[in-house]
Design a protein around this motif. Structure first.
Motif, PDB file in Angstrom:
ATOM      1  N   LYS A   4      -6.830   7.112   7.705  1.00 27.32           N
ATOM      2  CA  LYS A   4      -5.843   6.982   6.640  1.00 27.32           C
ATOM      3  C   LYS A   4      -4.808   8.094   6.816  1.00 27.32           C
ATOM      4  O   LYS A   4      -5.129   9.265   6.670  1.00 27.32           O
ATOM      5  CB  LYS A   4      -6.528   7.087   5.274  1.00 27.32           C
ATOM      6  CG  LYS A   4      -5.578   6.870   4.137  1.00 27.32           C
ATOM      7  CD  LYS A   4      -6.306   6.879   2.812  1.00 27.32           C
ATOM      8  CE  LYS A   4      -5.294   6.694   1.712  1.00 27.32           C
ATOM      9  NZ  LYS A   4      -5.906   6.762   0.393  1.00 27.32           N
ATOM     10  N   SER A  49      -1.900  10.802   6.235  1.00 27.26           N
ATOM     11  CA  SER A  49      -1.645  11.720   5.115  1.00 27.26           C
ATOM     12  C   SER A  49      -0.256  11.480   4.524  1.00 27.26           C
ATOM     13  O   SER A  49       0.599  10.824   5.126  1.00 27.26           O
ATOM     14  CB  SER A  49      -1.737  13.157   5.613  1.00 27.26           C
ATOM     15  OG  SER A  49      -0.675  13.414   6.520  1.00 27.26           O
ATOM     16  N   TRP A  91       3.345  10.104   6.181  1.00 25.33           N
ATOM     17  CA  TRP A  91       4.217   9.093   5.588  1.00 25.33           C
ATOM     18  C   TRP A  91       5.597   9.656   5.273  1.00 25.33           C
ATOM     19  O   TRP A  91       6.597   8.947   5.389  1.00 25.33           O
ATOM     20  CB  TRP A  91       3.574   8.475   4.341  1.00 25.33           C
ATOM     21  CG  TRP A  91       2.415   7.595   4.669  1.00 25.33           C
ATOM     22  CD1 TRP A  91       1.142   7.690   4.193  1.00 25.33           C
ATOM     23  CD2 TRP A  91       2.400   6.481   5.573  1.00 25.33           C
ATOM     24  NE1 TRP A  91       0.342   6.708   4.746  1.00 25.33           N
ATOM     25  CE2 TRP A  91       1.098   5.953   5.593  1.00 25.33           C
ATOM     26  CE3 TRP A  91       3.362   5.871   6.366  1.00 25.33           C
ATOM     27  CZ2 TRP A  91       0.733   4.848   6.362  1.00 25.33           C
ATOM     28  CZ3 TRP A  91       3.009   4.771   7.148  1.00 25.33           C
ATOM     29  CH2 TRP A  91       1.717   4.272   7.154  1.00 25.33           C
ATOM     30  N   THR A  99       1.364  -0.908  10.927  1.00 31.93           N
ATOM     31  CA  THR A  99       1.805   0.317  10.268  1.00 31.93           C
ATOM     32  C   THR A  99       2.259   0.012   8.843  1.00 31.93           C
ATOM     33  O   THR A  99       1.941   0.750   7.907  1.00 31.93           O
ATOM     34  CB  THR A  99       2.942   0.993  11.055  1.00 31.93           C
ATOM     35  OG1 THR A  99       2.474   1.284  12.369  1.00 31.93           O
ATOM     36  CG2 THR A  99       3.392   2.273  10.388  1.00 31.93           C
ATOM     37  N   LEU A 126      -0.707  -0.483   6.669  1.00 30.63           N
ATOM     38  CA  LEU A 126      -1.293   0.806   6.281  1.00 30.63           C
ATOM     39  C   LEU A 126      -0.482   1.453   5.158  1.00 30.63           C
ATOM     40  O   LEU A 126      -1.046   2.039   4.229  1.00 30.63           O
ATOM     41  CB  LEU A 126      -1.354   1.761   7.480  1.00 30.63           C
ATOM     42  CG  LEU A 126      -2.468   1.538   8.479  1.00 30.63           C
ATOM     43  CD1 LEU A 126      -2.233   2.389   9.723  1.00 30.63           C
ATOM     44  CD2 LEU A 126      -3.809   1.881   7.855  1.00 30.63           C
ATOM     45  N   ASP A 150      -1.416  -0.395   2.105  1.00 29.67           N
ATOM     46  CA  ASP A 150      -2.763  -0.047   1.675  1.00 29.67           C
ATOM     47  C   ASP A 150      -2.804   1.341   1.033  1.00 29.67           C
ATOM     48  O   ASP A 150      -3.661   1.601   0.186  1.00 29.67           O
ATOM     49  CB  ASP A 150      -3.733  -0.099   2.860  1.00 29.67           C
ATOM     50  CG  ASP A 150      -3.919  -1.520   3.399  1.00 29.67           C
ATOM     51  OD1 ASP A 150      -3.495  -2.478   2.714  1.00 29.67           O
ATOM     52  OD2 ASP A 150      -4.467  -1.648   4.509  1.00 29.67           O
ATOM     53  N   THR A 151      -1.904   2.208   1.436  1.00 23.37           N
ATOM     54  CA  THR A 151      -1.852   3.559   0.879  1.00 23.37           C
ATOM     55  C   THR A 151      -1.140   3.596  -0.471  1.00 23.37           C
ATOM     56  O   THR A 151      -1.611   4.223  -1.417  1.00 23.37           O
ATOM     57  CB  THR A 151      -1.147   4.525   1.865  1.00 23.37           C
ATOM     58  OG1 THR A 151      -1.846   4.508   3.102  1.00 23.37           O
ATOM     59  CG2 THR A 151      -1.107   5.943   1.310  1.00 23.37           C
TER      60      THR A 151
END
Length: 122
Positions: free
Chosen positions: A2, A4, A8, A37, A40, A43-44
Motif C-alpha cells: 500500500k 504511502s 501519492w 495504479t 490503488l 483503493d486508498t
C-alpha cells in the motif's frame, strides 16, 4: 503493498489535476494508461476509475483510464497529501483555503488557480 501518502503526493504532483468545478466544488483527476495504479489510488482514497474516452486517438494508442474524486472526499485527499506535495502544494492550499476556511471570492480563486497552473506548466 500500500503506497504511502508521500508516494501519492509525488504521483499527484506529476500526474494529478486539482480543480474547482461548477460552483466551487473540489475535484482531483488523473488520466493514465496504467489502470492498476489508478485502482490503488481508488483503493486508498475512494473515487472512481473509468475508461477515459479518447475518440480522436489513433488505433495504436493504449487505452487510457481516469480516476476522479470530488467534493468532501477530494478535500480529504488534498489534506492527506498537501504537506508532502512539492509542485502542486500552492494549488492544493488555495483550494483547501477556499473550500474550508471562508468560501471567498470564487472568481478570484479560479483566476489565481489558473495562474498557478500556467506557472507550473512552463
Amino acid at each position: 503493498m500500500k503506497p504511502s501518502h508521500e508516494y501519492w503526493a509525488g504521483y499527484l504532483d506529476g500526474e494529478g489535476c486539482f480543480r474547482l468545478i461548477g460552483g466551487g466544488s473540489p475535484r482531483i483527476e488523473v488520466t493514465s494508461c496504467h489502470k492498476r495504479t489508478l485502482e490503488l489510488l481508488r483503493d486508498t482514497f475512494g473515487g472512481a476509475v473509468a475508461t477515459a474516452k479518447r475518440p480522436s486517438a489513433p488505433f495504436h494508442h493504449k487505452p487510457a483510464w481516469r480516476w476522479q474524486i470530488g467534493g468532501v472526499w477530494a478535500l480529504e485527499v488534498m489534506n492527506a497529501v498537501c504537506k508532502h506535495s512539492v509542485e502542486k502544494a500552492e494549488q492544493i492550499e488555495l483550494i483547501l483555503d477556499y473550500c474550508l476556511k471562508h468560501k471567498g471570492n470564487l472568481e478570484g480563486t479560479m483566476k489565481k488557480l489558473s495562474e498557478l497552473k500556467r506557472e507550473h506548466s512552463v
